[in-house]
Design a protein around this motif. Structure first.
Motif, PDB file in Angstrom:
ATOM      1  N   GLY A 182       4.508   9.662  -8.228  1.00 52.03           N
ATOM      2  CA  GLY A 182       5.664  10.015  -9.037  1.00 52.03           C
ATOM      3  C   GLY A 182       7.018   9.646  -8.462  1.00 52.03           C
ATOM      4  N   ALA A 183       7.074   8.659  -7.577  1.00 51.20           N
ATOM      5  CA  ALA A 183       8.372   8.210  -7.057  1.00 51.20           C
ATOM      6  C   ALA A 183       9.252   7.744  -8.214  1.00 51.20           C
ATOM      7  CB  ALA A 183       8.193   7.085  -6.046  1.00 51.20           C
ATOM      8  N   ARG A 184      10.544   8.015  -8.098  1.00 47.72           N
ATOM      9  CA  ARG A 184      11.500   7.569  -9.118  1.00 47.72           C
ATOM     10  C   ARG A 184      11.598   6.047  -9.106  1.00 47.72           C
ATOM     11  NH1 ARG A 184      16.939   9.226  -7.643  1.00 47.72           N
ATOM     12  NH2 ARG A 184      15.890  11.201  -7.451  1.00 47.72           N
ATOM     13  N   LYS A 185      11.698   5.471  -7.896  1.00 51.51           N
ATOM     14  CA  LYS A 185      11.800   4.015  -7.764  1.00 51.51           C
ATOM     15  C   LYS A 185      11.351   3.611  -6.367  1.00 51.51           C
ATOM     16  CE  LYS A 185      14.824   0.068  -8.250  1.00 51.51           C
ATOM     17  NZ  LYS A 185      16.134  -0.450  -8.590  1.00 51.51           N
ATOM     18  N   LYS A 242       2.576  -8.898  -5.558  1.00 46.66           N
ATOM     19  CA  LYS A 242       2.886  -8.990  -6.988  1.00 46.66           C
ATOM     20  C   LYS A 242       1.668  -8.667  -7.849  1.00 46.66           C
ATOM     21  CE  LYS A 242       6.738 -12.213  -6.647  1.00 46.66           C
ATOM     22  NZ  LYS A 242       7.243 -13.564  -6.932  1.00 46.66           N
ATOM     23  N   ARG A 243       0.516  -9.184  -7.455  1.00 45.86           N
ATOM     24  CA  ARG A 243      -0.715  -8.924  -8.209  1.00 45.86           C
ATOM     25  C   ARG A 243      -1.064  -7.428  -8.163  1.00 45.86           C
ATOM     26  NH1 ARG A 243      -3.591 -12.721  -6.215  1.00 45.86           N
ATOM     27  NH2 ARG A 243      -4.542 -11.541  -4.532  1.00 45.86           N
ATOM     28  N   ASN A 244      -0.922  -6.820  -6.992  1.00 45.64           N
ATOM     29  CA  ASN A 244      -1.214  -5.388  -6.863  1.00 45.64           C
ATOM     30  C   ASN A 244      -0.304  -4.561  -7.765  1.00 45.64           C
ATOM     31  OD1 ASN A 244      -3.242  -5.866  -5.026  1.00 45.64           O
ATOM     32  ND2 ASN A 244      -1.994  -5.380  -3.243  1.00 45.64           N
ATOM     33  N   LEU A 245       0.974  -4.935  -7.831  1.00 50.97           N
ATOM     34  CA  LEU A 245       1.916  -4.194  -8.676  1.00 50.97           C
ATOM     35  C   LEU A 245       1.652  -4.441 -10.163  1.00 50.97           C
ATOM     36  CD1 LEU A 245       5.047  -4.632  -6.451  1.00 50.97           C
ATOM     37  CD2 LEU A 245       3.939  -2.461  -7.021  1.00 50.97           C
ATOM     38  N   ASN A 294      -0.181  -1.745 -14.422  1.00 48.78           N
ATOM     39  CA  ASN A 294       0.023  -1.760 -15.871  1.00 48.78           C
ATOM     40  C   ASN A 294       1.336  -1.136 -16.301  1.00 48.78           C
ATOM     41  OD1 ASN A 294      -2.402  -3.125 -16.351  1.00 48.78           O
ATOM     42  ND2 ASN A 294      -3.549  -1.230 -16.246  1.00 48.78           N
ATOM     43  N   SER A 295       1.347   0.115 -16.716  1.00 42.04           N
ATOM     44  CA  SER A 295       2.539   0.704 -17.334  1.00 42.04           C
ATOM     45  C   SER A 295       3.591   1.177 -16.324  1.00 42.04           C
ATOM     46  CB  SER A 295       2.135   1.877 -18.228  1.00 42.04           C
ATOM     47  OG  SER A 295       1.540   2.886 -17.435  1.00 42.04           O
ATOM     48  N   ILE A 296       3.293   1.119 -15.037  1.00 39.76           N
ATOM     49  CA  ILE A 296       4.279   1.529 -14.037  1.00 39.76           C
ATOM     50  C   ILE A 296       5.183   0.343 -13.738  1.00 39.76           C
ATOM     51  CG2 ILE A 296       4.619   2.305 -11.660  1.00 39.76           C
ATOM     52  CD1 ILE A 296       2.008   3.838 -11.898  1.00 39.76           C
ATOM     53  N   ASN A 297       6.493   0.518 -13.939  1.00 45.86           N
ATOM     54  CA  ASN A 297       7.407  -0.599 -13.704  1.00 45.86           C
ATOM     55  C   ASN A 297       8.698  -0.163 -13.008  1.00 45.86           C
ATOM     56  OD1 ASN A 297       8.676   0.756 -15.738  1.00 45.86           O
ATOM     57  ND2 ASN A 297       8.535  -0.887 -17.241  1.00 45.86           N
ATOM     58  N   ASN A 298       8.695   0.978 -12.370  1.00 45.85           N
ATOM     59  CA  ASN A 298       9.898   1.467 -11.700  1.00 45.85           C
ATOM     60  C   ASN A 298       9.929   1.003 -10.241  1.00 45.85           C
ATOM     61  OD1 ASN A 298       7.655   3.192 -11.499  1.00 45.85           O
ATOM     62  ND2 ASN A 298       8.927   4.909 -10.862  1.00 45.85           N
ATOM     63  N   TYR A 299       9.834  -0.305 -10.094  1.00 47.63           N
ATOM     64  CA  TYR A 299       9.865  -0.902  -8.767  1.00 47.63           C
ATOM     65  C   TYR A 299      10.617  -2.222  -8.825  1.00 47.63           C
ATOM     66  CZ  TYR A 299       6.123  -3.889 -10.531  1.00 47.63           C
ATOM     67  OH  TYR A 299       5.395  -4.782 -11.270  1.00 47.63           O
ATOM     68  N   GLU A 300      10.969  -2.690  -7.656  1.00 50.92           N
ATOM     69  CA  GLU A 300      11.633  -3.985  -7.521  1.00 50.92           C
ATOM     70  C   GLU A 300      11.088  -4.658  -6.277  1.00 50.92           C
ATOM     71  OE1 GLU A 300      16.175  -5.765  -7.058  1.00 50.92           O
ATOM     72  OE2 GLU A 300      15.882  -3.628  -7.428  1.00 50.92           O
ATOM     73  N   ILE A 301      10.837  -5.947  -6.370  1.00 47.64           N
ATOM     74  CA  ILE A 301      10.400  -6.737  -5.215  1.00 47.64           C
ATOM     75  C   ILE A 301      11.575  -7.586  -4.767  1.00 47.64           C
ATOM     76  CG2 ILE A 301       8.813  -8.500  -4.361  1.00 47.64           C
ATOM     77  CD1 ILE A 301       6.885  -7.662  -6.630  1.00 47.64           C
ATOM     78  N   ILE A 302      11.902  -7.489  -3.496  1.00 47.51           N
ATOM     79  CA  ILE A 302      12.982  -8.284  -2.921  1.00 47.51           C
ATOM     80  C   ILE A 302      12.349  -9.210  -1.886  1.00 47.51           C
ATOM     81  CG2 ILE A 302      15.127  -8.224  -1.608  1.00 47.51           C
ATOM     82  CD1 ILE A 302      15.507  -5.365  -2.808  1.00 47.51           C
ATOM     83  N   GLU A 303      12.390 -10.504  -2.177  1.00 44.21           N
ATOM     84  CA  GLU A 303      11.779 -11.503  -1.307  1.00 44.21           C
ATOM     85  C   GLU A 303      12.831 -12.030  -0.337  1.00 44.21           C
ATOM     86  OE1 GLU A 303       9.344 -14.423  -3.387  1.00 44.21           O
ATOM     87  OE2 GLU A 303       9.212 -13.018  -5.087  1.00 44.21           O
ATOM     88  N   LYS A 304      13.149 -11.225   0.657  1.00 43.68           N
ATOM     89  CA  LYS A 304      14.188 -11.590   1.620  1.00 43.68           C
ATOM     90  C   LYS A 304      13.774 -11.152   3.008  1.00 43.68           C
ATOM     91  CE  LYS A 304      18.024 -11.648  -1.540  1.00 43.68           C
ATOM     92  NZ  LYS A 304      19.006 -12.659  -1.395  1.00 43.68           N
ATOM     93  N   SER A 321       0.808  -1.229   0.000  1.00 45.88           N
ATOM     94  CA  SER A 321       0.000   0.000   0.000  1.00 45.88           C
ATOM     95  C   SER A 321       0.836   1.272   0.000  1.00 45.88           C
ATOM     96  CB  SER A 321      -0.945   0.030   1.205  1.00 45.88           C
ATOM     97  OG  SER A 321      -1.795  -1.075   1.177  1.00 45.88           O
ATOM     98  N   PHE A 322       1.824   1.359   0.892  1.00 47.71           N
ATOM     99  CA  PHE A 322       2.626   2.579   0.981  1.00 47.71           C
ATOM    100  C   PHE A 322       3.424   2.804  -0.304  1.00 47.71           C
ATOM    101  CE2 PHE A 322       6.453   4.990   1.946  1.00 47.71           C
ATOM    102  CZ  PHE A 322       5.908   6.119   2.514  1.00 47.71           C
ATOM    103  N   GLY A 323       4.142   1.790  -0.741  1.00 49.15           N
ATOM    104  CA  GLY A 323       4.966   1.925  -1.943  1.00 49.15           C
ATOM    105  C   GLY A 323       4.159   2.196  -3.193  1.00 49.15           C
ATOM    106  N   ILE A 324       2.994   1.577  -3.300  1.00 48.55           N
ATOM    107  CA  ILE A 324       2.126   1.815  -4.463  1.00 48.55           C
ATOM    108  C   ILE A 324       1.634   3.261  -4.452  1.00 48.55           C
ATOM    109  CG2 ILE A 324      -0.118   1.224  -5.479  1.00 48.55           C
ATOM    110  CD1 ILE A 324       0.552  -1.726  -4.666  1.00 48.55           C
ATOM    111  N   GLU A 325       1.303   3.771  -3.286  1.00 42.46           N
ATOM    112  CA  GLU A 325       0.905   5.178  -3.188  1.00 42.46           C
ATOM    113  C   GLU A 325       2.057   6.079  -3.634  1.00 42.46           C
ATOM    114  OE1 GLU A 325      -1.447   8.485  -2.653  1.00 42.46           O
ATOM    115  OE2 GLU A 325      -2.072   6.383  -2.654  1.00 42.46           O
ATOM    116  N   CYS A 326       3.271   5.744  -3.242  1.00 43.91           N
ATOM    117  CA  CYS A 326       4.447   6.527  -3.671  1.00 43.91           C
ATOM    118  C   CYS A 326       4.603   6.488  -5.187  1.00 43.91           C
ATOM    119  CB  CYS A 326       5.704   6.002  -2.995  1.00 43.91           C
ATOM    120  SG  CYS A 326       5.745   6.301  -1.213  1.00 43.91           S
ATOM    121  N   LEU A 327       4.429   5.310  -5.782  1.00 40.55           N
ATOM    122  CA  LEU A 327       4.513   5.199  -7.242  1.00 40.55           C
ATOM    123  C   LEU A 327       3.460   6.070  -7.912  1.00 40.55           C
ATOM    124  CD1 LEU A 327       5.138   1.354  -7.571  1.00 40.55           C
ATOM    125  CD2 LEU A 327       6.743   3.177  -8.224  1.00 40.55           C
ATOM    126  N   SER A 328       2.250   6.082  -7.351  1.00 41.00           N
ATOM    127  CA  SER A 328       1.175   6.875  -7.949  1.00 41.00           C
ATOM    128  C   SER A 328       1.443   8.371  -7.837  1.00 41.00           C
ATOM    129  CB  SER A 328      -0.167   6.536  -7.309  1.00 41.00           C
ATOM    130  OG  SER A 328      -0.284   7.125  -6.027  1.00 41.00           O
TER     131      SER A 328
END
Length: 142
Positions: A23-26, A41-44, A48-58, A14-21
């Motif tokens: 205009g976060a750089r990454k 993963k489904r939420n991200l 659609n066209s927003i892809n400036n993110y990375e998921i780290i499963e650690k 939720s927080f990171g997706i709000e940041c992407l919406s």
């Protein structure tokens, strides 16, 4: 906008997706709970066209975090389980990995009665309580 964000214990994102919406750089999402990662993963993917993110499963406490150490973040959001007692260790890890910029802000979501002891390079600049929650805004002092 244009900020680099680290979303630790990101859950469904939720927080990171709000940041992407906004205009976060990454945004780097760090989550290790296998029950919530498919939802994240489904939420991200729904963005659609927003892809400036990375998921780290650690696990932020146990695993090597080389992906994170190659970055410096403007905002770090921490939403650990209320029972988590390792927050001080995380802040020490932030220093060791050199992931905080001079003006980085860390937003920490905790139970309102939790008393976290932070290393001296971190200063709480504001706290707000909502119901059983406490949001602390913490500045990195370089």
């Amino acid at each position: 906008s244009n900020a680099t964000i680290l979303d630790l214990f990101s859950g469904v994102g939720s927080f990171g997706i709000e940041c992407l919406s906004r205009g976060a750089r990454k945004v780097m999402f760090v989550e290790n709970y296998s029950g919530v990662i498919p939802v994240l993963k489904r939420n991200l993917l729904n963005l659609n066209s927003i892809n400036n993110y990375e998921i780290i499963e650690k696990d932020i406490y146990k695993d090597n975090l080389e992906h994170i150490s190659n970055n410096q973040f403007d905002i770090i959001f921490l939403d650990p389980p209320y029972s988590d007692k390792g927050i001080n260790k995380l802040f020490l890890k932030f220093e060791k990995l050199n992931i905080c910029k001079n003006k980085s802000i860390i937003i920490l979501h905790r139970h309102k009665n939790e008393k976290d002891i932070l290393p001296s390079n971190f200063q709480v600049i504001e706290e707000k309580k909502y119901g059983i929650s406490k949001i602390s805004f913490i500045k990195f002092l370089n």
